[in-house]
Every structure is written in C-alpha cells, then in structure tokens.
Design an enzyme around this catalytic site. Structure first.
Site, mmCIF file in Angstrom:
data_model
loop_
_atom_site.group_PDB
_atom_site.id
_atom_site.type_symbol
_atom_site.label_atom_id
_atom_site.label_comp_id
_atom_site.label_asym_id
_atom_site.label_seq_id
_atom_site.Cartn_x
_atom_site.Cartn_y
_atom_site.Cartn_z
ATOM 1 N N SER A 298 -2.097 4.805 3.763
ATOM 2 C CA SER A 298 -0.681 4.713 3.404
ATOM 3 C C SER A 298 -0.571 3.912 2.115
ATOM 4 C CB SER A 298 0.066 4.025 4.532
ATOM 5 O OG SER A 298 1.191 3.334 4.028
ATOM 6 N N LYS B 244 -3.082 1.505 7.893
ATOM 7 C CA LYS B 244 -2.978 2.884 8.385
ATOM 8 C C LYS B 244 -4.221 3.748 8.123
ATOM 9 C CE LYS B 244 0.111 4.610 10.174
ATOM 10 N NZ LYS B 244 1.385 5.157 9.739
#
Ligand code: ARG
Length: 463
Positions: free
Chosen positions: A283, A289
């Site tokens: 991300s 992420k």
C-alpha cells in the site's frame, strides 16, 4: 484495381469520391486484424492451389502468386511491411502489396472468393490454435493444482456451505474440485473444435460461385474437416465466436471463484492461507499491508470477459443475413478475450505455486462451529437403530447443550452426552475426532484421505 499508383481504393471505378478520412480512420480494422496475416496468407495459398488444380488459373499465375504471398509473409514477420490504413484491413493490404510485387497477375487471387469467406477462414484458423494454446495453459494449471493437492491430502480444513462451517474436508479434496472444473473447461474448448473445423472458404460473398471450385481440396489443405453447407449461413455465422467467448467466460468464472475464496482465506479474519511476497503488492500509505492484488485482478477480469460475450451476443441480435459491417467487431472482442484468459490462467498458476496453507489455523477453525454434528447423527443411526431424522434431532439437542455451556462437541464428557441420549457409550467420542470425520467419507468422490490419494494418482496418469 488495387494496382493503381495513387493508392486509390479498388472500388474507385464505381465509387467516385474518396471515403471520408474520418470514416477511413474509424471504420478500418487493420490495427486489429493485422494479427491474422499468417492465416490470411496460408488461406490464399490454399485457395490459389485449388484454383490451379481446377484449371481456373494457370500454373505460372499460381506460382507467381504463391511467390508473392511468401515474400509478403516474410516482410510482415520481419516488420518490413508498410501497412496502409486507408486500405481498410489486412486482406486489402496484402492484396495491394501482391500487385506491387508480381504485377497485374495478382488480380487472379480473389477469383471465386470474397473477403466475407476469407475473413472467417482466417479467424477460424486463428481460433483453432488459440483453443489449443488455452488448453496447454490449462494443463499447466491443472498440474500445479494437482501438485498442491498432493502435498495437502492430509491437511484438514473446514468445508463451508453459506460460508459457515459445514463438515471437515481435506484441503487436497477441495483443490481437486477445481481440477474437475478446469478439465470441463478443457473439454469445452475441445468441443468447440467441431464447428471450427468446418471450412468457410469458397462460399464467396454469400451465394457460392459459378467457378468450378473444389472446397474439399481447400478443406484438406487447411486442416479443416468438412466444408460448410450453406453459403448464406457461412458468411453470417458467428456462433463459433459465441462458443469461444462463452467457454472463456465459464473458465474465467471458475478462476474467479477460486480467487474469491483465496482472497477470503487470505484475509486477517480467516488467515487460512499465506501468499508468498512474489504475488502480493503493498500500500502507498499503510506500511504493514500485503494485498492479494493478483487474485483481485483475475476476479475482476471475469467481468470484462462476460462483457465481451454480451457484446457479441448483442451485435448478432436481430442482424439480418448475411454479411454486415457490424460483424467486423468480432475480432477485437476475440483477441482481447484471448489475451485476458491466457493471462488469468497464467496468473492463477503462479499463485497456486506460491500459496501456503496455514495448517494450524485451518485445524483450529475446523474445530469451531460444531463441525462434527453430522458425524454424530450418522453414528446414532448406525449404532442405535434410529432414523436419520430422529438422530438429527437428538444431535441438535446436544449441539444446543454444548452451545449453552460454551463448549465444542469434542469437549463434552460422556456423562453429559448420556443425559441427553442415555443409549450413548464411551466410543461415541471418536466421532468428534476430525481425522476420523474426514476419513469416514469413503463413498466414491468423497473426501477421505484414501479417496483423495486415489483420485490424485488417477489424474497424474492422465494429465
Ligand atoms: N474487415 C472486414 C471484417 O472483418 C472483412 C470483410 C469485409 N467484407 C465486406 N463485405 N465489407 O468484417
């Protein structure tokens, strides 16, 4: 004629004004159908060989045309061909170049044929190899799935219905379910070969021709099986395109189903599988992420694939016989669909090679949701002469009791069970063992480890 020096269209004797440049730009299909140059040349060579055999053209003309066509093939393959967009499509570009190379005798190549049968011949030839390419990729995908299944015959996970824990299964068995789908996909593409093996060449614009052509000869030369039966239907028919697009849509739908499941299982809430860093993306803002973007990509592309199928169905809806320009759009749809399905199969293949089940978590989750309740009901039927419906009710009472006590079925003591069903004996406790549960499903096609093992070795032999 095409030979003219000023690049005029071949129909300029009849049509006095130049087509509007804007329509030339948007109405041409060269950028799309230049992909068909090889098939177009192969088709033309078979056509002129037939014309010669039937004494419609001379030996000399045939040889000159074949010489010219082979030269054009080389030029295009080596990127040395000057494509001219004002000439609409690949067929016209090749014919025009043939005039430049061999002169006026190029004018014989289009005897007893039309672009209408020419273009479908090209497309069918192209689609035959496209189908085979898809099936080769599906073979690879099946092999990877099989490999993962073999490693996970004894990996126990929850089988779901309604995404609620239903009954325990082998992860290998789950994967084998997708192999069944991919094998059906392969059969569908194989089945499509039947209509692709009908040769359209020689039906000409729509009526057939007054020349004494031999369609069986071109059929054999081009690797088709039989000539098509009706000239009008032949130039109007795009059912084989629909079959192809439907087959791709179904295959994509299968791929999207496994993608969706893997996305859910990869979520932090489920945490049943781990994806290697090779197949996730990050991300731009959240440093922690690891997103399953590739799975989402292929799930999304299924929508594009359905759209393509619907585009073609809609183009054909209400279209009178026989050829109309509307049909020209088939090629863009086919080519885009083809690239997309090949990518999707390749991506899923890579994902399956880079996916690891979280076996501990799978087992933990399998232990939730009273997953062995059906095993208990079956036990009551087999050991205590109860009808299944009665056993189902008794088991439901036991599940209610366990829920009230915040226990799993396997945590219940025999005395607690006896309070609800006095006939029960100590040996009932074995039905709550997950391995026993999976292995009890020995019926053909069921999830027992032995069954899965046998299925895997059966498929390893045939794939
Ligand atoms: N480029 C055309 C197509 O793909 C070829 C057939 C043209 N036929 C015609 N009658 N205009 O549909």
């Amino acid at each position: 004629m095409l030979k003219n020096k000023n690049n005029k269209a071949i129909w300029n004797t009849r049509i006095k004004r130049k087509t509007s440049t804007f329509f030339q730009k948007v109405g041409g299909s060269l950028n799309i159908d230049k992909k068909l140059y090889k098939e177009d040349i192969i088709g033309s060579i078979a056509h002129v060989e037939m014309l010669f055999k039937q004494k419609i053209i001379s030996f000399k003309v045939k040889n000159k045309i074949i010489y010219g066509l082979n030269k054009i093939e080389k030029e295009i393959s080596k990127n040395k061909f000057n494509f001219d967009k004002s000439l609409e499509d690949i067929h016209m570009n090749i014919e025009k170049r043939l005039f430049e190379i061999i002169g006026n005798e190029a004018g014989y190549v289009h005897t007893a044929r039309s672009r209408n049968d020419q273009v479908i011949t090209d497309v069918k030839l192209w689609m035959k190899s496209a189908n085979m390419e898809i099936n080769r990729n599906l073979d690879r995908l099946i092999k990877s799935t099989l490999k993962l299944a073999e490693k996970n015959i004894e990996t126990i996970m929850p089988g779901f219905t309604h995404l609620k824990n239903a009954q325990a299964i082998s992860f290998g068995h789950y994967l084998m379910a997708y192999i069944e789908m991919f094998i059906r996909d392969k059969k569908r593409f194989q089945h499509n070969m039947e209509s692709l093996n009908e040769n359209p060449l020689g039906v000409s614009a729509l009526t057939g021709t007054s020349f004494n052509i031999d369609r069986n000869y071109t059929t054999r030369k081009l690797g088709f099986k039989i000539p098509t039966n009706n000239s009008i239907d032949t130039v109007s028919d795009r059912d084989f395109v629909l079959d192809y697009l439907y087959s791709c849509s179904t295959c994509a739908m299968h791929i999207s189903r496994i993608s969706e499941e893997l996305i859910i299982w990869n979520s932090d809430a489920f945490n049943l599988i781990k994806l290697s860093d090779k197949i996730v993306t990050g991300s731009s803002i959240m440093p922690q992420k690891k997103n399953p973007d590739l799975l989402e990509y292929i799930r999304g592309k299924t929508g594009v694939m359905y759209g393509n199928l619907f585009s073609m169905l809609t183009i054909l809806k209400g279209l009178p016989l026989s050829y109309f320009k509307d049909l020209q759009d088939d090629k863009e749809i086919i080519f885009k669909t083809h690239d997309t399905i090949i990518n999707c199969i390749k991506i899923l293949n890579e994902i399956l090679n880079n996916l690891y089940p979280n076996k501990k978590r799978m087992l933990e989750l399998t232990n939730k949701g009273y997953i062995t309740a059906t095993d208990l009901a079956d036990y009551l039927v087999k050991n205590h002469e109860m009808s299944f419906r009665k056993a189902y009710q008794k088991t439901a009472e036991i599940v209610n009791y366990a829920e009230k006590k915040s226990k799993q079925l396997g945590d219940l003591k025999i005395d607690e069970l006896k309070k609800i069903e006095p006939k029960l004996k100590e040996d009932v406790l074995k039905v709550f063992n997950l391995k026993n549960s999976v292995n009890s499903k020995k019926s053909f096609g069921g999830t027992s480890f032995d069954n899965v093992k046998k299925m895997i070795s059966k498929y390893k032999k045939i794939i």
